[in-house]
Motif scaffolding. Structure first.
Motif, mmCIF file in Angstrom:
data_model
loop_
_atom_site.group_PDB
_atom_site.id
_atom_site.type_symbol
_atom_site.label_atom_id
_atom_site.label_comp_id
_atom_site.label_asym_id
_atom_site.label_seq_id
_atom_site.Cartn_x
_atom_site.Cartn_y
_atom_site.Cartn_z
ATOM 1 N N ASN A 87 -9.868 1.372 -0.115
ATOM 2 C CA ASN A 87 -9.247 2.657 -0.451
ATOM 3 C C ASN A 87 -8.522 3.289 0.743
ATOM 4 O OD1 ASN A 87 -11.346 3.614 1.110
ATOM 5 N ND2 ASN A 87 -12.205 4.956 -0.466
ATOM 6 N N ARG A 88 -8.375 2.489 1.789
ATOM 7 C CA ARG A 88 -7.622 2.852 2.995
ATOM 8 C C ARG A 88 -8.136 4.090 3.701
ATOM 9 N NH1 ARG A 88 -1.238 2.285 2.455
ATOM 10 N NH2 ARG A 88 -1.435 3.430 4.421
ATOM 11 N N LEU A 89 -9.439 4.302 3.633
ATOM 12 C CA LEU A 89 -10.037 5.262 4.552
ATOM 13 C C LEU A 89 -10.004 4.670 5.957
ATOM 14 C CD1 LEU A 89 -13.135 6.585 2.560
ATOM 15 C CD2 LEU A 89 -10.963 7.742 2.985
ATOM 16 N N ILE A 90 -10.008 3.334 6.023
ATOM 17 C CA ILE A 90 -9.815 2.590 7.262
ATOM 18 C C ILE A 90 -8.667 1.622 7.023
ATOM 19 C CG2 ILE A 90 -10.829 0.923 8.872
ATOM 20 C CD1 ILE A 90 -13.575 2.021 8.175
ATOM 21 N N ASP A 91 -7.728 1.543 7.941
ATOM 22 C CA ASP A 91 -6.627 0.599 7.809
ATOM 23 C C ASP A 91 -7.047 -0.771 8.322
ATOM 24 O OD1 ASP A 91 -4.607 2.112 6.593
ATOM 25 O OD2 ASP A 91 -4.134 3.101 8.488
ATOM 26 N N ALA A 92 -6.727 -1.806 7.550
ATOM 27 C CA ALA A 92 -7.039 -3.171 7.944
ATOM 28 C C ALA A 92 -6.182 -3.594 9.128
ATOM 29 C CB ALA A 92 -6.816 -4.109 6.773
ATOM 30 N N SER A 93 -6.708 -4.492 9.939
ATOM 31 C CA SER A 93 -5.938 -5.064 11.041
ATOM 32 C C SER A 93 -5.052 -6.204 10.567
ATOM 33 C CB SER A 93 -6.883 -5.584 12.137
ATOM 34 O OG SER A 93 -7.719 -4.552 12.609
ATOM 35 N N ASP A 94 -5.507 -6.919 9.534
ATOM 36 C CA ASP A 94 -4.741 -8.051 9.019
ATOM 37 C C ASP A 94 -5.253 -8.377 7.624
ATOM 38 O OD1 ASP A 94 -2.873 -10.046 8.945
ATOM 39 O OD2 ASP A 94 -3.935 -11.421 10.290
ATOM 40 N N GLY A 95 -4.476 -9.191 6.896
ATOM 41 C CA GLY A 95 -4.867 -9.606 5.560
ATOM 42 C C GLY A 95 -4.198 -8.775 4.486
ATOM 43 N N THR A 96 -4.467 -9.120 3.230
ATOM 44 C CA THR A 96 -3.852 -8.411 2.095
ATOM 45 C C THR A 96 -4.914 -7.880 1.145
ATOM 46 O OG1 THR A 96 -3.644 -10.453 0.796
ATOM 47 C CG2 THR A 96 -1.774 -9.846 2.198
ATOM 48 N N ILE A 97 -4.603 -6.741 0.540
ATOM 49 C CA ILE A 97 -5.430 -6.131 -0.504
ATOM 50 C C ILE A 97 -4.495 -5.837 -1.675
ATOM 51 C CG2 ILE A 97 -6.949 -4.228 -1.154
ATOM 52 C CD1 ILE A 97 -7.353 -3.750 1.902
ATOM 53 N N THR A 98 -4.695 -6.529 -2.786
ATOM 54 C CA THR A 98 -3.856 -6.338 -3.963
ATOM 55 C C THR A 98 -4.706 -5.812 -5.102
ATOM 56 O OG1 THR A 98 -2.496 -8.218 -3.271
ATOM 57 C CG2 THR A 98 -2.209 -7.440 -5.525
ATOM 58 N N VAL A 99 -4.293 -4.692 -5.690
ATOM 59 C CA VAL A 99 -4.999 -4.102 -6.832
ATOM 60 C C VAL A 99 -4.013 -3.981 -7.982
ATOM 61 C CG1 VAL A 99 -6.197 -2.072 -7.716
ATOM 62 C CG2 VAL A 99 -6.648 -2.858 -5.385
ATOM 63 N N ASP A 100 -4.307 -4.683 -9.060
ATOM 64 C CA ASP A 100 -3.441 -4.678 -10.244
ATOM 65 C C ASP A 100 -1.989 -4.996 -9.877
ATOM 66 O OD1 ASP A 100 -3.027 -4.528 -12.956
ATOM 67 O OD2 ASP A 100 -2.827 -2.345 -13.007
ATOM 68 N N GLY A 101 -1.830 -5.952 -8.974
ATOM 69 C CA GLY A 101 -0.506 -6.407 -8.575
ATOM 70 C C GLY A 101 0.159 -5.604 -7.480
ATOM 71 N N LYS A 102 -0.466 -4.506 -7.025
ATOM 72 C CA LYS A 102 0.138 -3.662 -5.991
ATOM 73 C C LYS A 102 -0.490 -3.943 -4.633
ATOM 74 C CE LYS A 102 1.366 0.193 -9.040
ATOM 75 N NZ LYS A 102 1.207 1.651 -9.296
ATOM 76 N N ASP A 103 0.353 -4.008 -3.618
ATOM 77 C CA ASP A 103 -0.107 -4.211 -2.250
ATOM 78 C C ASP A 103 -0.595 -2.876 -1.695
ATOM 79 O OD1 ASP A 103 -0.532 -4.757 0.393
ATOM 80 O OD2 ASP A 103 1.467 -5.541 0.804
ATOM 81 N N VAL A 104 -1.905 -2.722 -1.607
ATOM 82 C CA VAL A 104 -2.489 -1.440 -1.197
ATOM 83 C C VAL A 104 -2.099 -1.088 0.237
ATOM 84 C CG1 VAL A 104 -4.662 -0.220 -0.769
ATOM 85 C CG2 VAL A 104 -4.397 -1.627 -2.816
ATOM 86 N N ARG A 105 -2.012 -2.072 1.117
ATOM 87 C CA ARG A 105 -1.723 -1.781 2.520
ATOM 88 C C ARG A 105 -0.307 -1.236 2.727
ATOM 89 N NH1 ARG A 105 -2.842 -6.122 6.783
ATOM 90 N NH2 ARG A 105 -2.605 -4.252 8.080
ATOM 91 N N SER A 106 0.595 -1.493 1.801
ATOM 92 C CA SER A 106 1.978 -1.034 1.969
ATOM 93 C C SER A 106 2.309 0.208 1.160
ATOM 94 C CB SER A 106 2.952 -2.164 1.587
ATOM 95 O OG SER A 106 2.859 -2.449 0.199
ATOM 96 N N LEU A 107 1.312 0.804 0.494
ATOM 97 C CA LEU A 107 1.591 1.990 -0.321
ATOM 98 C C LEU A 107 2.056 3.145 0.554
ATOM 99 C CD1 LEU A 107 -1.453 2.089 -2.799
ATOM 100 C CD2 LEU A 107 0.885 1.383 -3.309
ATOM 101 N N PRO A 108 3.173 3.806 0.194
ATOM 102 C CA PRO A 108 3.578 5.012 0.915
ATOM 103 C C PRO A 108 2.607 6.153 0.635
ATOM 104 C CG PRO A 108 4.994 4.656 -0.980
ATOM 105 C CD PRO A 108 4.117 3.444 -0.877
ATOM 106 N N ALA A 109 2.698 7.213 1.404
ATOM 107 C CA ALA A 109 1.717 8.305 1.342
ATOM 108 C C ALA A 109 1.552 8.867 -0.061
ATOM 109 C CB ALA A 109 2.114 9.405 2.322
ATOM 110 N N SER A 110 2.673 9.087 -0.779
ATOM 111 C CA SER A 110 2.579 9.688 -2.107
ATOM 112 C C SER A 110 1.856 8.762 -3.079
ATOM 113 C CB SER A 110 3.974 10.010 -2.639
ATOM 114 O OG SER A 110 4.773 8.831 -2.714
ATOM 115 N N GLU A 111 2.145 7.459 -3.031
ATOM 116 C CA GLU A 111 1.481 6.513 -3.923
ATOM 117 C C GLU A 111 0.024 6.305 -3.514
ATOM 118 O OE1 GLU A 111 3.541 2.884 -4.844
ATOM 119 O OE2 GLU A 111 5.501 3.820 -4.509
#
Length: 385
Positions: A87-111
């Protein structure tokens, strides 16, 4: 105390959940390294480590919709860090997190705000209730943040509190509740927002054993009705095996094994897992179906008293119809998802074997007393070292 009806397995809890070609949550090579501060210090007692600390090391897993996925391990294994990266309370150093097809690590602030507010919710170990707000206001808070009008959010909050057994105390204050009641409020708050994903970080570990068992049963009961996708963190393997559709065991930031409860019991990946599962109460994890499917009833074997021949129709209202009692007197049929603990009275009364049926009453095979006792004995570690 809430109880779970017999006839509910981890597989059964996911029936009806939306299935897609790709997993709902996919994590690949997830890594978190806590770096030094700009001053060169770690910030902990002024020590100066030579490099950053790797809390999570290239962890990968997948979670289907409607599953309870348990992440377990000892303190410092990285399990809580993983769900905080999801849930990005902590930002990952590497790797991918995909939820329902969306890349969580690249979500802009509003999303990211929408993702945290609508898709995902978190249930904490220490409740996280506002002490100055009533229960209904605590549960309705997430809906208030969304902009839901007062009447609607209070109605939804009251409904959620009723679901967890606190419908008659919606105007009470948190300091008037026991620990178990406070955790029920936490569950109600998560349910009220209708989030698809629940992150549960050791939510029951601070509770007394009896209350903890009650909360585990309540979670299973709610899951059967709402089919949430749950990532549940615990250090208790018995709890993990009771709740989890799949379990990932962590050690020092690494994934040591990922599989079902039976996978861990029957095929431990290494001595660390073998040591972990040695103290598990196998009688409350292994089911009749797990044993019977390995030794189906031979052709021509006599049916126990009251059981139809294989393939015979099940009469309406028979004892094995869905929702009926799963375990009866010796010689009666048992449902495949009954744990071995529930079978022991049958064999103690003298029965040599019992017929096993699925949830619709169709015959699967049989399970003998010898097979039950063999299944209860811990298996020796046999992998090559």
């Amino acid at each position: 105390m809430n109880t779970v009806e017999l006839g509910t397995t981890t597989a059964d809890r996911t029936v009806g959940a939306k299935q897609t070609g790709a997993p709902f949550i996919r994590v690949e090579n997830l890594t978190k390294v806590f770096q030094l501060t700009k001053s060169g210090r770690s910030g902990l007692f002024g020590r100066r480590p030579l490099k950053g600390f790797t809390a999570v090391d290239k962890v990968s897993f997948e979670v289907e919709r409607g599953q309870i996925f348990v992440i377990m391990g000892l303190s410092g294994s990285g399990k809580s860090t993983i769900i905080r990266m999801i849930n990005r309370l902590i930002d990952a150093s590497d790797g991918t997190i995909t939820v329902d097809g969306k890349d969580v690590r690249s979500l802009p602030a509003s999303e990211l705000r929408a993702y945290r507010n609508q898709t995902i919710n978190m249930v904490f170990q220490h409740f996280g209730l506002f002490p100055h707000k009533s229960l209904v206001d605590n549960v309705a808070f997430g809906l208030k943040v969304r902009g839901v009008d007062k009447a609607t959010r209070e109605a939804k909050a009251a409904e959620a509190l009723t679901l967890v057994g606190l419908g008659d105390r919606i105007h009470a204050m948190p300091d008037q509740l026991s620990g178990g009641m406070k955790q029920r409020v936490g569950l109600a708050r998560a349910l009220a927002t209708d989030a698809e994903i629940l992150l549960m970080d050791e939510p029951f570990s601070a509770l007394d054993p009896l209350i903890r068992k009650d909360m585990q049963e309540l979670l299973i009961k709610l899951q059967r009705n709402f089919k949430k996708t749950i990532l549940f963190v615990t250090h208790d393997l018995n709890e993990a095996m009771y709740l989890g559709d799949r379990i990932m065991v962590m050690k020092q930031g690494k994934d040591m094994q990922n599989g079902t409860a039976l996978d861990l019991l029957e095929a431990p990946a290494d001595p660390y897992i073998e040591e972990f599962v040695a103290e598990v109460d196998r009688s409350r994890v292994i089911t009749a179906g797990m044993v019977a499917r390995r030794s189906p009833a031979p052709a021509g074997a006599p049916a126990p008293a009251g059981a139809p021949a294989p393939g015979a129709a099940t009469a309406p209202g028979a004892a094995t119809a869905p929702g009926a009692a799963a375990v009866g007197e010796p010689g009666e049929r048992v449902q495949e998802d009954v744990v071995l603990h529930e079978l022991l009275p049958i064999f103690a009364a003298g029965a040599g074997w019992a017929a096993v049926v699925d949830k619709n009453g169709a015959p699967i095979g049989k399970v003998t007393a010898e097979e039950v006792f063999a299944a209860l004995a811990p298996k020796g570690f046999s992998n090559a070292s």
